[in-house]
Scaffold this motif. Sequence first.
Motif, PDB file in Angstrom:
ATOM      1  N   LEU A 116       0.858  -1.184   0.000  1.00 13.79           N
ATOM      2  CA  LEU A 116       0.000   0.000   0.000  1.00 13.79           C
ATOM      3  C   LEU A 116       0.895   1.235   0.000  1.00 13.79           C
ATOM      4  N   VAL A 117       0.643   2.133  -0.936  1.00 15.07           N
ATOM      5  CA  VAL A 117       1.352   3.410  -1.002  1.00 15.07           C
ATOM      6  C   VAL A 117       0.348   4.515  -0.726  1.00 15.07           C
ATOM      7  N   ILE A 118       0.568   5.217   0.374  1.00 14.24           N
ATOM      8  CA  ILE A 118      -0.285   6.340   0.759  1.00 14.24           C
ATOM      9  C   ILE A 118       0.398   7.616   0.302  1.00 14.24           C
ATOM     10  N   THR A 119      -0.340   8.470  -0.377  1.00 12.72           N
ATOM     11  CA  THR A 119       0.272   9.683  -0.908  1.00 12.72           C
ATOM     12  C   THR A 119      -0.629  10.891  -0.687  1.00 12.72           C
ATOM     13  N   SER A 120       0.012  12.009  -0.392  1.00 14.23           N
ATOM     14  CA  SER A 120      -0.708  13.263  -0.187  1.00 14.23           C
ATOM     15  C   SER A 120       0.232  14.409  -0.526  1.00 14.23           C
ATOM     16  N   PHE A 121      -0.328  15.587  -0.798  1.00 15.84           N
ATOM     17  CA  PHE A 121       0.516  16.735  -1.133  1.00 15.84           C
ATOM     18  C   PHE A 121      -0.277  18.024  -0.946  1.00 15.84           C
ATOM     19  N   PHE A 122       0.432  19.150  -1.044  1.00 10.47           N
ATOM     20  CA  PHE A 122      -0.181  20.468  -0.913  1.00 10.47           C
ATOM     21  C   PHE A 122      -0.943  20.757  -2.201  1.00 10.47           C
ATOM     22  N   ALA A 123      -2.227  20.480  -2.189  1.00 10.82           N
ATOM     23  CA  ALA A 123      -3.032  20.518  -3.407  1.00 10.82           C
ATOM     24  C   ALA A 123      -3.069  21.894  -4.059  1.00 10.82           C
ATOM     25  N   GLU A 124      -2.966  22.940  -3.259  1.00  9.55           N
ATOM     26  CA  GLU A 124      -3.091  24.290  -3.798  1.00  9.55           C
ATOM     27  C   GLU A 124      -1.976  24.623  -4.788  1.00  9.55           C
ATOM     28  N   ASN A 125      -0.769  24.099  -4.552  1.00  3.03           N
ATOM     29  CA  ASN A 125       0.353  24.412  -5.449  1.00  3.03           C
ATOM     30  C   ASN A 125       0.057  24.037  -6.901  1.00  3.03           C
ATOM     31  N   LEU A 126      -0.431  22.818  -7.102  1.00  2.19           N
ATOM     32  CA  LEU A 126      -0.736  22.366  -8.452  1.00  2.19           C
ATOM     33  C   LEU A 126      -1.978  23.064  -8.994  1.00  2.19           C
ATOM     34  N   ASP A 127      -2.936  23.308  -8.144  1.00  4.97           N
ATOM     35  CA  ASP A 127      -4.162  23.970  -8.587  1.00  4.97           C
ATOM     36  C   ASP A 127      -3.871  25.386  -9.079  1.00  4.97           C
ATOM     37  N   LEU A 128      -2.918  26.063  -8.451  1.00  2.00           N
ATOM     38  CA  LEU A 128      -2.543  27.397  -8.911  1.00  2.00           C
ATOM     39  C   LEU A 128      -1.925  27.346 -10.303  1.00  2.00           C
ATOM     40  N   VAL A 181      -2.458   2.003  -4.469  1.00  2.00           N
ATOM     41  CA  VAL A 181      -2.168   3.396  -4.124  1.00  2.00           C
ATOM     42  C   VAL A 181      -3.403   3.994  -3.462  1.00  2.00           C
ATOM     43  N   LEU A 182      -3.171   4.737  -2.391  1.00  4.95           N
ATOM     44  CA  LEU A 182      -4.288   5.397  -1.714  1.00  4.95           C
ATOM     45  C   LEU A 182      -3.982   6.881  -1.587  1.00  4.95           C
ATOM     46  N   ALA A 183      -4.813   7.707  -2.219  1.00 13.06           N
ATOM     47  CA  ALA A 183      -4.661   9.157  -2.145  1.00 13.06           C
ATOM     48  C   ALA A 183      -5.399   9.676  -0.912  1.00 13.06           C
ATOM     49  N   LEU A 184      -4.650  10.359  -0.071  1.00 12.18           N
ATOM     50  CA  LEU A 184      -5.198  10.933   1.156  1.00 12.18           C
ATOM     51  C   LEU A 184      -5.473  12.404   0.894  1.00 12.18           C
ATOM     52  N   ARG A 185      -6.729  12.756   0.920  1.00 12.62           N
ATOM     53  CA  ARG A 185      -7.096  14.128   0.556  1.00 12.62           C
ATOM     54  C   ARG A 185      -6.379  15.147   1.438  1.00 12.62           C
ATOM     55  N   ASP A 186      -5.955  16.234   0.816  1.00 10.02           N
ATOM     56  CA  ASP A 186      -5.258  17.284   1.537  1.00 10.02           C
ATOM     57  C   ASP A 186      -6.141  17.847   2.649  1.00 10.02           C
ATOM     58  N   THR A 187      -5.503  18.290   3.720  1.00  8.26           N
ATOM     59  CA  THR A 187      -6.235  18.831   4.859  1.00  8.26           C
ATOM     60  C   THR A 187      -6.755  20.231   4.548  1.00  8.26           C
ATOM     61  N   PRO A 188      -7.786  20.682   5.259  1.00  9.11           N
ATOM     62  CA  PRO A 188      -8.340  22.017   5.010  1.00  9.11           C
ATOM     63  C   PRO A 188      -7.292  23.114   5.203  1.00  9.11           C
ATOM     64  N   HIS A 189      -7.458  24.186   4.470  1.00  3.85           N
ATOM     65  CA  HIS A 189      -6.532  25.313   4.527  1.00  3.85           C
ATOM     66  C   HIS A 189      -7.146  26.429   5.359  1.00  3.85           C
ATOM     67  N   MET A 190      -6.450  26.814   6.413  1.00 10.72           N
ATOM     68  CA  MET A 190      -6.940  27.866   7.303  1.00 10.72           C
ATOM     69  C   MET A 190      -6.409  29.220   6.817  1.00 10.72           C
ATOM     70  N   THR A 191      -6.287  30.207   7.697  1.00  9.93           N
ATOM     71  CA  THR A 191      -5.825  31.539   7.305  1.00  9.93           C
ATOM     72  C   THR A 191      -4.477  31.845   7.941  1.00  9.93           C
ATOM     73  N   ASP A 192      -3.834  32.899   7.451  1.00  3.86           N
ATOM     74  CA  ASP A 192      -2.540  33.297   7.999  1.00  3.86           C
ATOM     75  C   ASP A 192      -2.636  33.657   9.476  1.00  3.86           C
ATOM     76  N   GLY A 193      -3.808  34.043   9.921  1.00  3.99           N
ATOM     77  CA  GLY A 193      -3.956  34.475  11.313  1.00  3.99           C
ATOM     78  C   GLY A 193      -4.451  33.401  12.262  1.00  3.99           C
ATOM     79  N   THR A 194      -4.625  32.174  11.789  1.00  8.85           N
ATOM     80  CA  THR A 194      -5.229  31.134  12.631  1.00  8.85           C
ATOM     81  C   THR A 194      -4.417  30.848  13.888  1.00  8.85           C
ATOM     82  N   THR A 195      -3.123  30.608  13.754  1.00  8.82           N
ATOM     83  CA  THR A 195      -2.337  30.243  14.938  1.00  8.82           C
ATOM     84  C   THR A 195      -2.213  31.404  15.914  1.00  8.82           C
ATOM     85  N   VAL A 196      -2.101  32.622  15.405  1.00  5.03           N
ATOM     86  CA  VAL A 196      -2.045  33.789  16.287  1.00  5.03           C
ATOM     87  C   VAL A 196      -3.370  33.960  17.009  1.00  5.03           C
ATOM     88  N   CYS A 197      -4.457  33.715  16.299  1.00  7.44           N
ATOM     89  CA  CYS A 197      -5.782  33.821  16.908  1.00  7.44           C
ATOM     90  C   CYS A 197      -5.926  32.854  18.077  1.00  7.44           C
TER      91      CYS A 197
END
Length: 315
Positions: free
Chosen positions: A158-170, A200-216
């Motif tokens: 089993l090969v599990i794969t995931s990536f930063f989906a936004e990079n390719l989408d841009l 092969v198992l594609a693991l959907r990318d995690t939700p994208h928060m905002t630049d201020g999330t951790t500070v908040c």
Amino acid sequence: MPSIAGTTIVQAKQAEDASVRAALTSDQCFGAGSMDPARDCTSATFPVLSPDPALAPQDQPDIYFTDPPCFTTGSTIVSCSFGDPDSPTRIALIGDSHAAQWQPALRALAEEHHWDLQLYLKTNCAFTEVERTEQYDACATWTAGVQKKLAAEKPMGLVITSFFAENLDLEVDKGAVSTAAAIAGFQSAWKPIVARGGTVLALRDTPHMTDGTTVCVATEGTSSSCDVARAAATARPDLQYDAAAGMDGALRTDLTDKFCTPDVCKAVIGGVAVHTDPYHMTKTYSKTLTGPLYDALRAAVHGHQVQPAIAAAFR
């Protein structure tokens, strides 16, 4: 310069909080456990957040701090293993930092179930053979190297794969890569694995928060003002996840519901600060996903033709 007495008080408080955090990990509602509808967590309270929100950006998988690191920033192939190297259950995690963030949960599963878990990780690279823009040239070299490495070893079940989906989408948005080419590129990279009997198992990318999330979270704690509308956090398509829907030997799974309610994606879940930055989860939250990840993999594999060792691992 702080006084000795003041420093001693701060250190004592930090030690007390660390002890409290350690005890909280056994609470059934800690972290992702609170998202389980079978558990009554509506009245669960947590005296401190884990990790300390001020330190959440540093709460990353241990593989970033090994010597040498368990990932590469160049085109050199770096691999690390966890679990039982003699196990017939051979599983690989391949991708970029968005794959790496699942390592704490997968490592726990590998050690618990005696899997042979292999990691192939490179910063900013998807495991794909699509021709991308110049800035990703090193990724093509890395992907080819990973393919060569996999072909030389005992086949992965089993090969599990995931990536930063936004990079390719841009790149798709800019017309540099077409959606069809992106999907074909993933499938092309997976075909040698499937030809050797793997899945092969594609693991959907995690939700994208905002630049201020951790500070908040550091300033507001559990306030709902730190949450992000689910529609916004999941707006970008994951073309790797889409590619898995149209290929024999490829599966996919989506754990978005462990980060989001139907309306919002949460910044704090079950007393845990979920994010290190807008795009990655903390090591602490990843560890709480150990059980849910196993359940998701089991559900994805069930009823499909996979290696006997993989079927047995998720029976």
